[in-house]
Scaffold this motif. Structure first.
Motif, PDB file in Angstrom:
ATOM      1  N   ALA A   1       0.835  -1.210   0.000  1.00 53.26           N
ATOM      2  CA  ALA A   1       0.000   0.000   0.000  1.00 53.26           C
ATOM      3  C   ALA A   1       0.868   1.257   0.000  1.00 53.26           C
ATOM      4  N   GLN A   2       1.919   1.263   0.792  1.00 46.80           N
ATOM      5  CA  GLN A   2       2.808   2.423   0.840  1.00 46.80           C
ATOM      6  C   GLN A   2       3.546   2.609  -0.486  1.00 46.80           C
ATOM      7  N   ALA A   3       3.878   1.493  -1.143  1.00 50.62           N
ATOM      8  CA  ALA A   3       4.541   1.584  -2.448  1.00 50.62           C
ATOM      9  C   ALA A   3       3.599   2.170  -3.493  1.00 50.62           C
ATOM     10  N   PHE A   4       2.344   1.733  -3.491  1.00 44.89           N
ATOM     11  CA  PHE A   4       1.353   2.319  -4.397  1.00 44.89           C
ATOM     12  C   PHE A   4       1.243   3.825  -4.147  1.00 44.89           C
ATOM     13  N   HIS A   5       1.203   4.201  -2.877  1.00 48.21           N
ATOM     14  CA  HIS A   5       1.058   5.617  -2.521  1.00 48.21           C
ATOM     15  C   HIS A   5       2.263   6.429  -2.994  1.00 48.21           C
ATOM     16  N   ARG A   6       3.467   5.872  -2.864  1.00 49.57           N
ATOM     17  CA  ARG A   6       4.674   6.578  -3.318  1.00 49.57           C
ATOM     18  C   ARG A   6       4.648   6.816  -4.820  1.00 49.57           C
ATOM     19  N   LYS A   7       3.965   5.927  -5.543  1.00 49.14           N
ATOM     20  CA  LYS A   7       3.879   6.069  -6.996  1.00 49.14           C
ATOM     21  C   LYS A   7       2.718   6.960  -7.427  1.00 49.14           C
ATOM     22  N   GLY A   8       2.031   7.559  -6.466  1.00 47.31           N
ATOM     23  CA  GLY A   8       1.002   8.522  -6.800  1.00 47.31           C
ATOM     24  C   GLY A   8      -0.407   7.983  -6.874  1.00 47.31           C
ATOM     25  N   PHE A   9      -0.612   6.717  -6.516  1.00 45.67           N
ATOM     26  CA  PHE A   9      -1.957   6.142  -6.551  1.00 45.67           C
ATOM     27  C   PHE A   9      -2.721   6.490  -5.275  1.00 45.67           C
ATOM     28  N   ARG A  10      -4.037   6.536  -5.406  1.00 49.89           N
ATOM     29  CA  ARG A  10      -4.916   6.725  -4.245  1.00 49.89           C
ATOM     30  C   ARG A  10      -5.213   5.349  -3.667  1.00 49.89           C
ATOM     31  N   VAL A  11      -4.862   5.146  -2.408  1.00 47.68           N
ATOM     32  CA  VAL A  11      -4.840   3.796  -1.830  1.00 47.68           C
ATOM     33  C   VAL A  11      -5.626   3.736  -0.533  1.00 47.68           C
ATOM     34  N   GLY A  12      -6.279   2.594  -0.303  1.00 48.93           N
ATOM     35  CA  GLY A  12      -6.913   2.301   0.963  1.00 48.93           C
ATOM     36  C   GLY A  12      -6.570   0.890   1.392  1.00 48.93           C
ATOM     37  N   VAL A  13      -6.604   0.648   2.692  1.00 47.76           N
ATOM     38  CA  VAL A  13      -6.351  -0.693   3.244  1.00 47.76           C
ATOM     39  C   VAL A  13      -7.480  -1.048   4.199  1.00 47.76           C
ATOM     40  N   LEU A  14      -8.144  -2.156   3.923  1.00 41.60           N
ATOM     41  CA  LEU A  14      -9.151  -2.695   4.821  1.00 41.60           C
ATOM     42  C   LEU A  14      -8.538  -3.872   5.573  1.00 41.60           C
ATOM     43  N   ASP A  15      -8.350  -3.709   6.871  1.00 43.38           N
ATOM     44  CA  ASP A  15      -7.807  -4.773   7.716  1.00 43.38           C
ATOM     45  C   ASP A  15      -8.981  -5.641   8.163  1.00 43.38           C
ATOM     46  N   ALA A  16      -9.131  -6.796   7.526  1.00 44.32           N
ATOM     47  CA  ALA A  16     -10.280  -7.665   7.794  1.00 44.32           C
ATOM     48  C   ALA A  16     -10.002  -8.696   8.872  1.00 44.32           C
ATOM     49  N   ASP A  17      -8.868  -8.603   9.529  1.00 45.40           N
ATOM     50  CA  ASP A  17      -8.533  -9.540  10.611  1.00 45.40           C
ATOM     51  C   ASP A  17      -9.117  -9.008  11.911  1.00 45.40           C
ATOM     52  N   ILE A  18     -10.296  -9.481  12.274  1.00 42.81           N
ATOM     53  CA  ILE A  18     -10.984  -8.999  13.470  1.00 42.81           C
ATOM     54  C   ILE A  18     -10.275  -9.451  14.745  1.00 42.81           C
ATOM     55  N   TYR A  19      -9.705 -10.652  14.707  1.00 39.93           N
ATOM     56  CA  TYR A  19      -9.114 -11.217  15.916  1.00 39.93           C
ATOM     57  C   TYR A  19      -7.694 -10.720  16.180  1.00 39.93           C
ATOM     58  N   GLY A  20      -6.974 -10.376  15.115  1.00 44.96           N
ATOM     59  CA  GLY A  20      -5.595  -9.909  15.291  1.00 44.96           C
ATOM     60  C   GLY A  20      -5.288  -8.740  14.386  1.00 44.96           C
TER      61      GLY A  20
END
Length: 322
Positions: free
Chosen positions: A37-56
């Motif tokens: 995600a950070q690499a995409f952002h460095r290249k100028g892309f609009r990025v989001g991360v959904l952390d779907a791990d509810i337990y950890g």
């Protein structure tokens, strides 16, 4: 690919959905997802991360929030970390301690993350999958039309046992695998180019050969950002749909995302109708198919010339029948 389902209009402006999964905990999947995600952002892309791990959940550690999620009307605005939108169970009070919830509740929470969060305009939404191949993982693949899936493993054979299951799940759910990342591949001492494979060698390549997908990267135990920048350049994300074709009045075919083609007779398929009323009925003969209706990335519904047309046939069933 935009999301078109009515209750998920908030995802319409997301161009690409990338699943990052492993089927196994402890392989560094979240580290890879957030580094990417950070690499995409460095290249100028609009990025989001959904952390779907509810337990950890780990997103708030890997991407410390500059602003926390906010409620706006009936929707939730995600947290922001260095220009990257992110949402995790760790952003809420329950995330401060170990989450102890039953699977149906965890699945409901993930559904809320998808349906009630306003992600806005994004080039990429990365979904960091929890370990396993159960209800949460299946629900994610049913609710989101993934452009591709990135599979993370470590070299040793023990890790491959679970990672292989997640790859089989992708095939059954009709999600295209963009490739494999082998994490913790080796250790290089500071200032040295020597590589020491502390956990064995060849696991990622073995899976790549077995499933006919590319091995995109071998990441060392202490990676640097350049590795993820290179990984972004190697990702090729295409259409994720299976190709469904009616061959004639009595047959249709599916060409799966791994290239395999399966042929089905409509009368045979109807005999496997999953609806309750059909469990005790004798199969009909000379059944024609009038229409095949795709049901997201989950399966198909078939309108038959006679008999029951109410059943929805999941891709997991069709894959086995084929």
């Amino acid at each position: 690919m935009g999301q078109e389902t009515g209750d998920k209009k908030n995802l319409n402006n997301v161009k690409n959905f990338l699943a990052v999964l492993a089927g196994k905990g402890g392989v560094g999947k979240s580290t890879v997802a957030h580094g990417l995600a950070q690499a995409f952002h460095r290249k100028g892309f609009r990025v989001g991360v959904l952390d779907a791990d509810i337990y950890g959940p780990s997103s708030s550690y890997l991407l410390p929030p500059d602003t926390f999620p906010k409620v706006k009307g009936e929707k939730v605005l995600p947290a922001i970390s260095g220009g990257i939108k992110t949402l995790s169970a760790a952003h809420f009070p329950r995330g401060k301690r170990a989450s102890v919830v039953r699977a149906p509740i965890a699945t409901q929470i993930v559904s809320q993350f998808i349906e009630e969060v306003k992600w806005g305009d994004l080039d990429f939404l990365l979904v960091d999958f929890p370990p396993g191949t159960g209800d949460i993982q299946i629900s994610l693949m049913q609710k989101i039309f993934f452009t591709g899936a990135l599979v993370v493993t470590t070299p040793q054979e023990l890790a491959l046992l679970d990672v292989r299951k997640s790859m089989e799940m992708c095939l059954q759910m009709g999600v295209q695998m963009a490739g494999i990342v082998e994490n913790m591949s080796y250790f290089s001492p500071p200032g040295s180019e020597e590589k020491y494979p502390l956990f064995g060698e060849g696991g990622g390549q073995k899976l790549a050969d077995e499933f006919a997908v590319p091995l995109l990267a071998e990441i060392p135990i202490h990676p640097n950002p350049d590795i993820f920048d290179t990984l972004v350049g190697k990702l090729s994300l295409g259409k994720n749909e299976c190709e469904i074709k009616q061959e004639d009045r009595y047959h249709f075919s599916i060409r799966w995302v791994d290239g395999k083609k399966s042929l089905y007779r409509f009368s045979d398929l109807q005999s496997h109708c999953p609806c309750v009323k059909c469990k005790e009925k004798a199969p009909l003969t000379h059944v024609e198919g009038e229409k095949i209706i795709p049901v997201g990335s989950y399966g198909v519904q078939v309108i038959f010339s006679k008999g029951c047309s109410k059943g929805i046939y999941p891709f997991s069933l069709l894959r086995k029948l084929g």
